[in-house]
Design a protein around this motif. Structure first.
Motif, PDB file in Angstrom:
ATOM      1  N   MET A   1     -23.600 -70.457 -11.766  1.00  0.00           N
ATOM      2  CA  MET A   1     -24.310 -71.506 -12.452  1.00  0.00           C
ATOM      3  C   MET A   1     -23.610 -71.933 -13.723  1.00  0.00           C
ATOM      4  SD  MET A   1     -28.275 -70.341 -12.020  1.00  0.00           S
ATOM      5  CE  MET A   1     -27.919 -68.671 -12.591  1.00  0.00           C
ATOM      6  N   ALA A   2     -22.652 -71.144 -14.148  1.00  0.00           N
ATOM      7  CA  ALA A   2     -21.961 -71.503 -15.370  1.00  0.00           C
ATOM      8  C   ALA A   2     -20.831 -72.454 -15.081  1.00  0.00           C
ATOM      9  CB  ALA A   2     -21.420 -70.248 -16.067  1.00  0.00           C
ATOM     10  N   SER A   3     -20.398 -73.145 -16.112  1.00  0.00           N
ATOM     11  CA  SER A   3     -19.190 -73.927 -16.027  1.00  0.00           C
ATOM     12  C   SER A   3     -18.416 -73.636 -17.294  1.00  0.00           C
ATOM     13  CB  SER A   3     -19.509 -75.408 -15.871  1.00  0.00           C
ATOM     14  OG  SER A   3     -18.337 -76.129 -15.616  1.00  0.00           O
ATOM     15  N   THR A   4     -17.284 -74.295 -17.488  1.00  0.00           N
ATOM     16  CA  THR A   4     -16.444 -73.945 -18.605  1.00  0.00           C
ATOM     17  C   THR A   4     -15.995 -75.156 -19.376  1.00  0.00           C
ATOM     18  OG1 THR A   4     -14.501 -74.080 -17.217  1.00  0.00           O
ATOM     19  CG2 THR A   4     -15.547 -71.932 -17.406  1.00  0.00           C
ATOM     20  N   GLU A   5     -15.418 -74.890 -20.554  1.00  0.00           N
ATOM     21  CA  GLU A   5     -14.886 -75.946 -21.396  1.00  0.00           C
ATOM     22  C   GLU A   5     -13.374 -75.938 -21.328  1.00  0.00           C
ATOM     23  OE1 GLU A   5     -15.442 -79.104 -24.057  1.00  0.00           O
ATOM     24  OE2 GLU A   5     -16.915 -77.911 -22.983  1.00  0.00           O
ATOM     25  N   PHE A   6     -12.813 -75.152 -20.372  1.00  0.00           N
ATOM     26  CA  PHE A   6     -11.381 -74.967 -20.332  1.00  0.00           C
ATOM     27  C   PHE A   6     -10.659 -76.206 -19.852  1.00  0.00           C
ATOM     28  CE2 PHE A   6     -13.331 -70.854 -19.121  1.00  0.00           C
ATOM     29  CZ  PHE A   6     -13.238 -70.293 -20.368  1.00  0.00           C
ATOM     30  N   PRO A   7      -9.586 -76.619 -20.523  1.00  0.00           N
ATOM     31  CA  PRO A   7      -8.816 -77.760 -20.026  1.00  0.00           C
ATOM     32  C   PRO A   7      -8.042 -77.380 -18.779  1.00  0.00           C
ATOM     33  CG  PRO A   7      -7.730 -76.770 -21.935  1.00  0.00           C
ATOM     34  CD  PRO A   7      -9.050 -76.053 -21.766  1.00  0.00           C
ATOM     35  N   GLN A   8      -7.836 -78.348 -17.910  1.00  0.00           N
ATOM     36  CA  GLN A   8      -7.021 -78.123 -16.712  1.00  0.00           C
ATOM     37  C   GLN A   8      -5.583 -77.860 -17.150  1.00  0.00           C
ATOM     38  OE1 GLN A   8      -7.643 -77.799 -13.646  1.00  0.00           O
ATOM     39  NE2 GLN A   8      -5.575 -77.831 -12.831  1.00  0.00           N
ATOM     40  N   PRO A   9      -4.921 -76.821 -16.595  1.00  0.00           N
ATOM     41  CA  PRO A   9      -3.572 -76.488 -17.034  1.00  0.00           C
ATOM     42  C   PRO A   9      -2.599 -77.657 -16.982  1.00  0.00           C
ATOM     43  CG  PRO A   9      -4.455 -74.762 -15.626  1.00  0.00           C
ATOM     44  CD  PRO A   9      -5.452 -75.874 -15.615  1.00  0.00           C
ATOM     45  N   ALA A  10      -2.736 -78.555 -16.011  1.00  0.00           N
ATOM     46  CA  ALA A  10      -1.781 -79.642 -15.884  1.00  0.00           C
ATOM     47  C   ALA A  10      -1.977 -80.736 -16.926  1.00  0.00           C
ATOM     48  CB  ALA A  10      -1.885 -80.262 -14.486  1.00  0.00           C
ATOM     49  N   ALA A  11      -3.128 -80.750 -17.578  1.00  0.00           N
ATOM     50  CA  ALA A  11      -3.420 -81.813 -18.538  1.00  0.00           C
ATOM     51  C   ALA A  11      -2.826 -81.481 -19.893  1.00  0.00           C
ATOM     52  CB  ALA A  11      -4.927 -82.006 -18.660  1.00  0.00           C
ATOM     53  N   TRP A 189     -16.884 -60.187 -31.174  1.00  0.00           N
ATOM     54  CA  TRP A 189     -15.868 -60.603 -30.213  1.00  0.00           C
ATOM     55  C   TRP A 189     -15.129 -61.831 -30.733  1.00  0.00           C
ATOM     56  CZ3 TRP A 189     -17.678 -60.555 -24.399  1.00  0.00           C
ATOM     57  CH2 TRP A 189     -18.041 -59.247 -24.042  1.00  0.00           C
ATOM     58  N   PRO A 190     -13.805 -61.812 -30.702  1.00  0.00           N
ATOM     59  CA  PRO A 190     -13.072 -63.028 -31.056  1.00  0.00           C
ATOM     60  C   PRO A 190     -13.226 -64.069 -29.964  1.00  0.00           C
ATOM     61  CG  PRO A 190     -11.557 -61.353 -30.270  1.00  0.00           C
ATOM     62  CD  PRO A 190     -12.903 -60.695 -30.371  1.00  0.00           C
ATOM     63  N   ALA A 191     -12.964 -65.312 -30.318  1.00  0.00           N
ATOM     64  CA  ALA A 191     -13.101 -66.401 -29.340  1.00  0.00           C
ATOM     65  C   ALA A 191     -12.197 -66.185 -28.137  1.00  0.00           C
ATOM     66  CB  ALA A 191     -12.788 -67.735 -30.010  1.00  0.00           C
ATOM     67  N   GLU A 192     -11.042 -65.560 -28.357  1.00  0.00           N
ATOM     68  CA  GLU A 192     -10.114 -65.330 -27.246  1.00  0.00           C
ATOM     69  C   GLU A 192     -10.736 -64.409 -26.195  1.00  0.00           C
ATOM     70  OE1 GLU A 192      -8.013 -66.724 -30.736  1.00  0.00           O
ATOM     71  OE2 GLU A 192      -9.417 -65.052 -30.415  1.00  0.00           O
ATOM     72  N   ARG A 193     -11.489 -63.415 -26.641  1.00  0.00           N
ATOM     73  CA  ARG A 193     -12.115 -62.501 -25.686  1.00  0.00           C
ATOM     74  C   ARG A 193     -13.224 -63.216 -24.919  1.00  0.00           C
ATOM     75  NH1 ARG A 193     -14.794 -56.513 -26.986  1.00  0.00           N
ATOM     76  NH2 ARG A 193     -15.506 -56.105 -24.843  1.00  0.00           N
ATOM     77  N   ARG A 194     -14.002 -64.034 -25.611  1.00  0.00           N
ATOM     78  CA  ARG A 194     -15.055 -64.795 -24.945  1.00  0.00           C
ATOM     79  C   ARG A 194     -14.449 -65.750 -23.910  1.00  0.00           C
ATOM     80  NH1 ARG A 194     -19.816 -64.431 -28.103  1.00  0.00           N
ATOM     81  NH2 ARG A 194     -19.423 -63.652 -30.229  1.00  0.00           N
ATOM     82  N   THR A 195     -13.343 -66.367 -24.295  1.00  0.00           N
ATOM     83  CA  THR A 195     -12.672 -67.298 -23.393  1.00  0.00           C
ATOM     84  C   THR A 195     -12.186 -66.591 -22.137  1.00  0.00           C
ATOM     85  OG1 THR A 195     -11.979 -68.692 -25.247  1.00  0.00           O
ATOM     86  CG2 THR A 195     -10.752 -68.917 -23.176  1.00  0.00           C
ATOM     87  N   GLN A 196     -11.587 -65.422 -22.303  1.00  0.00           N
ATOM     88  CA  GLN A 196     -11.098 -64.670 -21.152  1.00  0.00           C
ATOM     89  C   GLN A 196     -12.245 -64.276 -20.231  1.00  0.00           C
ATOM     90  OE1 GLN A 196      -8.121 -64.103 -19.950  1.00  0.00           O
ATOM     91  NE2 GLN A 196      -9.030 -62.966 -18.243  1.00  0.00           N
ATOM     92  N   ARG A 214      -5.191 -71.777 -23.127  1.00  0.00           N
ATOM     93  CA  ARG A 214      -6.128 -70.734 -23.547  1.00  0.00           C
ATOM     94  C   ARG A 214      -6.436 -70.841 -25.036  1.00  0.00           C
ATOM     95  NH1 ARG A 214      -6.613 -65.826 -20.354  1.00  0.00           N
ATOM     96  NH2 ARG A 214      -5.708 -66.202 -18.293  1.00  0.00           N
ATOM     97  N   ALA A 215      -5.412 -71.111 -25.830  1.00  0.00           N
ATOM     98  CA  ALA A 215      -5.623 -71.237 -27.274  1.00  0.00           C
ATOM     99  C   ALA A 215      -6.526 -72.426 -27.580  1.00  0.00           C
ATOM    100  CB  ALA A 215      -4.280 -71.386 -27.983  1.00  0.00           C
ATOM    101  N   ALA A 216      -6.289 -73.540 -26.888  1.00  0.00           N
ATOM    102  CA  ALA A 216      -7.136 -74.718 -27.090  1.00  0.00           C
ATOM    103  C   ALA A 216      -8.568 -74.431 -26.661  1.00  0.00           C
ATOM    104  CB  ALA A 216      -6.569 -75.908 -26.323  1.00  0.00           C
ATOM    105  N   ALA A 217      -8.719 -73.707 -25.550  1.00  0.00           N
ATOM    106  CA  ALA A 217     -10.051 -73.366 -25.061  1.00  0.00           C
ATOM    107  C   ALA A 217     -10.780 -72.459 -26.048  1.00  0.00           C
ATOM    108  CB  ALA A 217      -9.958 -72.698 -23.697  1.00  0.00           C
ATOM    109  N   ALA A 218     -10.049 -71.498 -26.628  1.00  0.00           N
ATOM    110  CA  ALA A 218     -10.662 -70.589 -27.597  1.00  0.00           C
ATOM    111  C   ALA A 218     -11.124 -71.341 -28.843  1.00  0.00           C
ATOM    112  CB  ALA A 218      -9.678 -69.490 -27.975  1.00  0.00           C
ATOM    113  N   THR A 219     -10.315 -72.304 -29.286  1.00  0.00           N
ATOM    114  CA  THR A 219     -10.703 -73.109 -30.441  1.00  0.00           C
ATOM    115  C   THR A 219     -11.975 -73.895 -30.155  1.00  0.00           C
ATOM    116  OG1 THR A 219      -8.409 -73.316 -31.173  1.00  0.00           O
ATOM    117  CG2 THR A 219      -9.972 -74.968 -31.983  1.00  0.00           C
ATOM    118  N   GLU A 220     -12.036 -74.495 -28.968  1.00  0.00           N
ATOM    119  CA  GLU A 220     -13.227 -75.260 -28.589  1.00  0.00           C
ATOM    120  C   GLU A 220     -14.427 -74.352 -28.415  1.00  0.00           C
ATOM    121  OE1 GLU A 220     -15.938 -78.165 -27.433  1.00  0.00           O
ATOM    122  OE2 GLU A 220     -14.126 -78.188 -28.656  1.00  0.00           O
ATOM    123  N   TYR A 221     -14.208 -73.173 -27.858  1.00  0.00           N
ATOM    124  CA  TYR A 221     -15.309 -72.225 -27.685  1.00  0.00           C
ATOM    125  C   TYR A 221     -15.902 -71.861 -29.043  1.00  0.00           C
ATOM    126  CZ  TYR A 221     -17.952 -68.574 -25.267  1.00  0.00           C
ATOM    127  OH  TYR A 221     -18.956 -67.817 -24.720  1.00  0.00           O
TER     128      TYR A 221
END
Length: 349
Positions: A1-11, A189-196, A214-221
């Motif tokens: 049921m969850a989704s993510t804020e992660f950018p697509q790697p190709a973008a 927890w740092p944002a990087e751990r939450r992102t992972q 991953r770094a961009a995703a952690a910043t957004e998280y």
């Protein structure tokens, strides 16, 4: 049921002001203000006059729990040549503020989508939904068939009982007291751990997301967690999903799926930890005009993990609809599309 804020790697996200959404190259965003509601809408090559003139058929994309319009950037880029593509941030998610009434039920999210489409006279649209957004657009299609050309559901959050064990922690966010306990346990927890943790939950292979993404995703998280309403929106939306699972009669989600008239593309990931691929068979029975794409190497967010396969299956659906309009296709085209899409996914192309 969850989704993510992660950018697509190709973008490759373009540089934007810190206060605004991260936009991929070619994307723009705007805020649509409605009574009691303000929605961030992400577009790619959007031209409202061209859309109204029928130059390109309109499409609207709806994200899942914890996600945003950014989840659709990769697929929007692939479809922008043939569709007028837009994605919204649901109330309280992404860069859309909470609604004035504080209602985060699936019905309220569906009303937000309908109000946006009505306000801009964009219907009928090709309507896409992932996870919670999948359940939302099912409600839209059932209640307002005039707004929907086709329906594409990627791991839709339709009732699955019993749920997969890996989905239970997400569902437990609806239990009073547990969200507060989780916040205490994870406060350091740092944002990087939450992102992972989110990557591992939503992707079949989290390694496809590179270090920069991953770094961009952690910043957004971290930006999202720091919002004063983040936990309230997450908990109330989760409860909205759980509550919708318990509804009976005409309001039951599977009953509403049976009412959908629009041609429907169902996309399931075999390695999805949140929505079991076993539900694909029931979904095919529930939707009266369905075709199925299963992706062995995909998790919960196929439009981010395998945008090419989702694009190809949607183009097949659109071509099928065009053939029907010309009178050149009958009922046999449905099963043919499903078989072709599934074998394409299995080949890993």
């Amino acid at each position: 049921m969850a989704s993510t804020e992660f950018p697509q790697p190709a973008a490759s996200p373009a540089t934007v002001p810190p206060a605004g959404p991260v936009l991929a190259d070619g994307e723009t965003s705007r805020t649509v203000t409605l009574p009691g509601l303000s929605l961030l809408v992400r577009s790619r090559g959007h031209d409202l006059r061209a859309a109204h003139a029928g130059v390109r058929e309109p499409a609207m994309f709806v994200h899942g729990l914890g996600g945003s319009s950014q989840n659709w950037s990769a697929l929007m880029a692939r479809l922008a040549g043939v569709l007028d593509v837009e994605a919204l941030d649901l109330p309280g998610f992404g860069h859309s503020p909470p609604p004035d009434d504080g209602n985060y039920s699936l019905a309220a999210h569906a009303r937000a989508v309908v109000r946006l489409l009505d306000a801009e006279a964009r219907g009928p649209v090709h309507l896409f939904g992932n996870s919670m957004g999948g359940a939302v657009v099912v409600k839209v299609a059932a209640a307002r068939p005039d707004l929907v050309r086709t329906l594409t559901l990627i791991s839709p959050a339709l009732p699955e009982l019993p749920p997969q064990r890996t989905a239970l922690p997400t569902a437990l966010a609806a239990v009073p007291g547990l969200p507060a306990l989780y916040r205490r346990v994870t406060r350091d927890w740092p944002a990087e751990r939450r992102t992972q943790a989110l990557l591992s939950l939503c992707y079949a292979d989290p390694s496809v997301v590179g270090p920069a993404e991953r770094a961009a995703a952690a910043t957004e998280y971290q930006r999202r967690v720091d919002l004063p309403y983040f936990w309230d929106v997450t908990v109330r939306s989760t409860r909205g999903i759980v509550n919708a699972y318990t509804l009976g009669g005409q309001h039951a989600l599977w009953r509403q799926a049976e009412r959908v008239l629009a041609p429907t593309l169902l996309v399931y990931g075999v390695r999805d930890k949140l929505v079991g691929v076993r539900m694909a068979r029931r979904a095919c029975r529930a939707f009266r005009d369905a075709r199925l794409l299963t992706i062995p190497g995909s998790g919960h967010v196929a439009m981010m993990e395998h945008p090419f396969l989702v694009e190809r299956a949607f183009r097949d659906l659109r071509q099928e609809m065009a053939a029907r309009t010309r009178g050149g296709a009958g009922e046999g085209s449905v099963s043919a599309t499903a078989e072709m899409s599934t074998s394409t996914a299995a080949s890993g192309s």
